[in-house]
Design a protein around this motif. Structure first.
Motif, PDB file in Angstrom:
ATOM      1  N   GLU A  39     -13.609   4.558  10.979  1.00  0.00           N
ATOM      2  CA  GLU A  39     -12.705   5.501  10.337  1.00  0.00           C
ATOM      3  C   GLU A  39     -12.274   4.892   9.005  1.00  0.00           C
ATOM      4  OE1 GLU A  39      -8.891   8.266  11.486  1.00  0.00           O
ATOM      5  OE2 GLU A  39      -9.226   6.433  12.619  1.00  0.00           O
ATOM      6  N   VAL A  40     -12.274   5.693   7.953  1.00  0.00           N
ATOM      7  CA  VAL A  40     -11.901   5.221   6.623  1.00  0.00           C
ATOM      8  C   VAL A  40     -10.883   6.161   5.994  1.00  0.00           C
ATOM      9  CG1 VAL A  40     -14.101   4.036   6.185  1.00  0.00           C
ATOM     10  CG2 VAL A  40     -13.828   6.427   5.480  1.00  0.00           C
ATOM     11  N   LEU A  41     -10.182   5.617   5.036  1.00  0.00           N
ATOM     12  CA  LEU A  41      -9.262   6.404   4.223  1.00  0.00           C
ATOM     13  C   LEU A  41      -9.766   6.408   2.795  1.00  0.00           C
ATOM     14  CD1 LEU A  41      -5.844   4.911   5.401  1.00  0.00           C
ATOM     15  CD2 LEU A  41      -6.923   7.036   6.186  1.00  0.00           C
ATOM     16  N   ILE A  42      -9.698   7.562   2.143  1.00  0.00           N
ATOM     17  CA  ILE A  42      -9.864   7.637   0.701  1.00  0.00           C
ATOM     18  C   ILE A  42      -8.447   7.717   0.153  1.00  0.00           C
ATOM     19  CG2 ILE A  42     -10.752   8.933  -1.260  1.00  0.00           C
ATOM     20  CD1 ILE A  42     -12.963   7.639   0.428  1.00  0.00           C
ATOM     21  N   LEU A  43      -8.095   6.725  -0.649  1.00  0.00           N
ATOM     22  CA  LEU A  43      -6.749   6.604  -1.209  1.00  0.00           C
ATOM     23  C   LEU A  43      -6.795   6.880  -2.701  1.00  0.00           C
ATOM     24  CD1 LEU A  43      -5.975   3.175   0.505  1.00  0.00           C
ATOM     25  CD2 LEU A  43      -5.291   5.434   1.325  1.00  0.00           C
ATOM     26  N   ARG A  44      -5.652   7.249  -3.272  1.00  0.00           N
ATOM     27  CA  ARG A  44      -5.574   7.456  -4.721  1.00  0.00           C
ATOM     28  C   ARG A  44      -4.299   6.807  -5.233  1.00  0.00           C
ATOM     29  NH1 ARG A  44      -6.319  13.297  -6.246  1.00  0.00           N
ATOM     30  NH2 ARG A  44      -4.374  13.505  -5.136  1.00  0.00           N
ATOM     31  N   ARG A  45      -4.445   6.111  -6.368  1.00  0.00           N
ATOM     32  CA  ARG A  45      -3.288   5.540  -7.056  1.00  0.00           C
ATOM     33  C   ARG A  45      -3.584   5.567  -8.548  1.00  0.00           C
ATOM     34  NH1 ARG A  45      -1.631  -0.643  -6.296  1.00  0.00           N
ATOM     35  NH2 ARG A  45      -3.584  -0.811  -7.391  1.00  0.00           N
ATOM     36  N   HIS A  46      -2.693   6.170  -9.302  1.00  0.00           N
ATOM     37  CA  HIS A  46      -2.837   6.270 -10.764  1.00  0.00           C
ATOM     38  C   HIS A  46      -4.191   6.875 -11.159  1.00  0.00           C
ATOM     39  CE1 HIS A  46       0.812   3.957 -10.904  1.00  0.00           C
ATOM     40  NE2 HIS A  46       0.234   2.908 -10.362  1.00  0.00           N
ATOM     41  N   GLY A  47      -4.649   7.874 -10.408  1.00  0.00           N
ATOM     42  CA  GLY A  47      -5.885   8.574 -10.730  1.00  0.00           C
ATOM     43  C   GLY A  47      -7.157   7.853 -10.306  1.00  0.00           C
ATOM     44  N   VAL A  48      -7.047   6.695  -9.682  1.00  0.00           N
ATOM     45  CA  VAL A  48      -8.213   5.932  -9.222  1.00  0.00           C
ATOM     46  C   VAL A  48      -8.314   6.084  -7.706  1.00  0.00           C
ATOM     47  CG1 VAL A  48      -9.286   3.642  -9.078  1.00  0.00           C
ATOM     48  CG2 VAL A  48      -7.968   4.283 -11.121  1.00  0.00           C
ATOM     49  N   MET A  61       0.815  -1.194   0.000  1.00  0.00           N
ATOM     50  CA  MET A  61       0.000   0.000   0.000  1.00  0.00           C
ATOM     51  C   MET A  61       0.856   1.253   0.000  1.00  0.00           C
ATOM     52  SD  MET A  61      -3.226  -0.737   0.074  1.00  0.00           S
ATOM     53  CE  MET A  61      -4.636  -1.174   0.995  1.00  0.00           C
ATOM     54  N   ASN A  62       2.133   1.087  -0.139  1.00  0.00           N
ATOM     55  CA  ASN A  62       3.033   2.236  -0.099  1.00  0.00           C
ATOM     56  C   ASN A  62       2.861   3.171  -1.279  1.00  0.00           C
ATOM     57  OD1 ASN A  62       4.051   1.227   2.245  1.00  0.00           O
ATOM     58  ND2 ASN A  62       5.827   0.264   1.297  1.00  0.00           N
ATOM     59  N   ASP A  63       2.335   2.675  -2.401  1.00  0.00           N
ATOM     60  CA  ASP A  63       2.199   3.531  -3.574  1.00  0.00           C
ATOM     61  C   ASP A  63       0.840   4.238  -3.634  1.00  0.00           C
ATOM     62  OD1 ASP A  63       1.011   1.055  -3.996  1.00  0.00           O
ATOM     63  OD2 ASP A  63       1.496   0.993  -6.121  1.00  0.00           O
ATOM     64  N   PHE A  64       0.056   4.197  -2.553  1.00  0.00           N
ATOM     65  CA  PHE A  64      -1.212   4.907  -2.465  1.00  0.00           C
ATOM     66  C   PHE A  64      -1.006   6.234  -1.756  1.00  0.00           C
ATOM     67  CE2 PHE A  64      -2.674   0.600  -3.048  1.00  0.00           C
ATOM     68  CZ  PHE A  64      -3.849   0.730  -3.772  1.00  0.00           C
ATOM     69  N   GLU A  65      -1.676   7.261  -2.253  1.00  0.00           N
ATOM     70  CA  GLU A  65      -1.679   8.574  -1.602  1.00  0.00           C
ATOM     71  C   GLU A  65      -2.960   8.683  -0.767  1.00  0.00           C
ATOM     72  OE1 GLU A  65      -2.435  13.212  -2.937  1.00  0.00           O
ATOM     73  OE2 GLU A  65      -2.181  11.667  -4.476  1.00  0.00           O
ATOM     74  N   VAL A  66      -2.856   9.100   0.478  1.00  0.00           N
ATOM     75  CA  VAL A  66      -4.028   9.312   1.317  1.00  0.00           C
ATOM     76  C   VAL A  66      -4.627  10.666   0.950  1.00  0.00           C
ATOM     77  CG1 VAL A  66      -4.913   9.585   3.661  1.00  0.00           C
ATOM     78  CG2 VAL A  66      -3.116   7.892   3.192  1.00  0.00           C
ATOM     79  N   VAL A  67      -5.846  10.646   0.424  1.00  0.00           N
ATOM     80  CA  VAL A  67      -6.536  11.869   0.009  1.00  0.00           C
ATOM     81  C   VAL A  67      -7.302  12.469   1.178  1.00  0.00           C
ATOM     82  CG1 VAL A  67      -8.309  12.800  -1.538  1.00  0.00           C
ATOM     83  CG2 VAL A  67      -6.702  11.069  -2.363  1.00  0.00           C
ATOM     84  N   CYS A  68      -7.944  11.620   1.965  1.00  0.00           N
ATOM     85  CA  CYS A  68      -8.631  12.123   3.149  1.00  0.00           C
ATOM     86  C   CYS A  68      -8.841  10.990   4.146  1.00  0.00           C
ATOM     87  CB  CYS A  68      -9.938  12.824   2.793  1.00  0.00           C
ATOM     88  SG  CYS A  68     -11.412  11.843   2.742  1.00  0.00           S
ATOM     89  N   ARG A  69      -9.003  11.399   5.385  1.00  0.00           N
ATOM     90  CA  ARG A  69      -9.306  10.479   6.493  1.00  0.00           C
ATOM     91  C   ARG A  69     -10.605  11.002   7.086  1.00  0.00           C
ATOM     92  NH1 ARG A  69      -6.336   7.152  10.385  1.00  0.00           N
ATOM     93  NH2 ARG A  69      -4.522   7.384   9.036  1.00  0.00           N
TER      94      ARG A  69
END
Length: 145
Positions: free
Chosen positions: A49-58, A1-9
């Protein structure tokens, strides 16, 4: 999961019952996200609690502390209201008047009996037509008034 960006928590606003098909997730920050790819995973939690993640625009949704993720898309055209009277489930072409004055009719065949008096309603379009969620069940609908 290291290549995911956290967009919001954030937190799910209410009950979370996992992933299924076109599930709508309302977050406590006021945003709505809809599951954009079928995946079934049952997990119950209240206001997790949830994370919205982004990877490659998804974008993806992940419950904090769990490994499962699902692709999601943010939507903004969500209607929240109540059935004006009794809800008895779906019978094929059932129509319901909402307390906001709108009238919606079932547009896909589904038979489910479920009784509730003036239940909350959420209507949204995940991209394949409008869906009405009410009393723990949902079906495709179209607005007739």
């Amino acid at each position: 999961m290291n290549d995911f960006e956290v967009v919001c928590r954030a937190q799910i606003d209410g009950d979370f019952e996992g992933f299924d098909d076109e599930v709508l997730f309302k977050l406590n920050n006021g945003t709505y996200w809809v599951q954009s790819q079928y995946k079934y995973w049952y997990y119950y939690a209240y206001c997790p609690e949830v994370l919205i993640l982004r990877r490659h625009g998804v974008y993806y949704l992940q419950v904090v502390g769990q490994n499962e993720i699902v692709p999601v898309a943010q939507i903004s055209d969500v209607i929240e209201s109540r059935i004006n009277g009794d809800f008895n489930g779906w019978e094929g072409e059932t129509s319901y008047q909402l307390t906001n004055g709108q009238v919606w009719q079932q547009s896909a065949y589904k038979y489910t009996y479920k009784y509730s008096h003036m239940p909350s309603v959420v209507i949204f379009n995940p991209g394949s037509g409008y869906v009405m969620q009410v009393a723990g069940t949902s079906t495709k609908v179209r607005r007739i008034q």
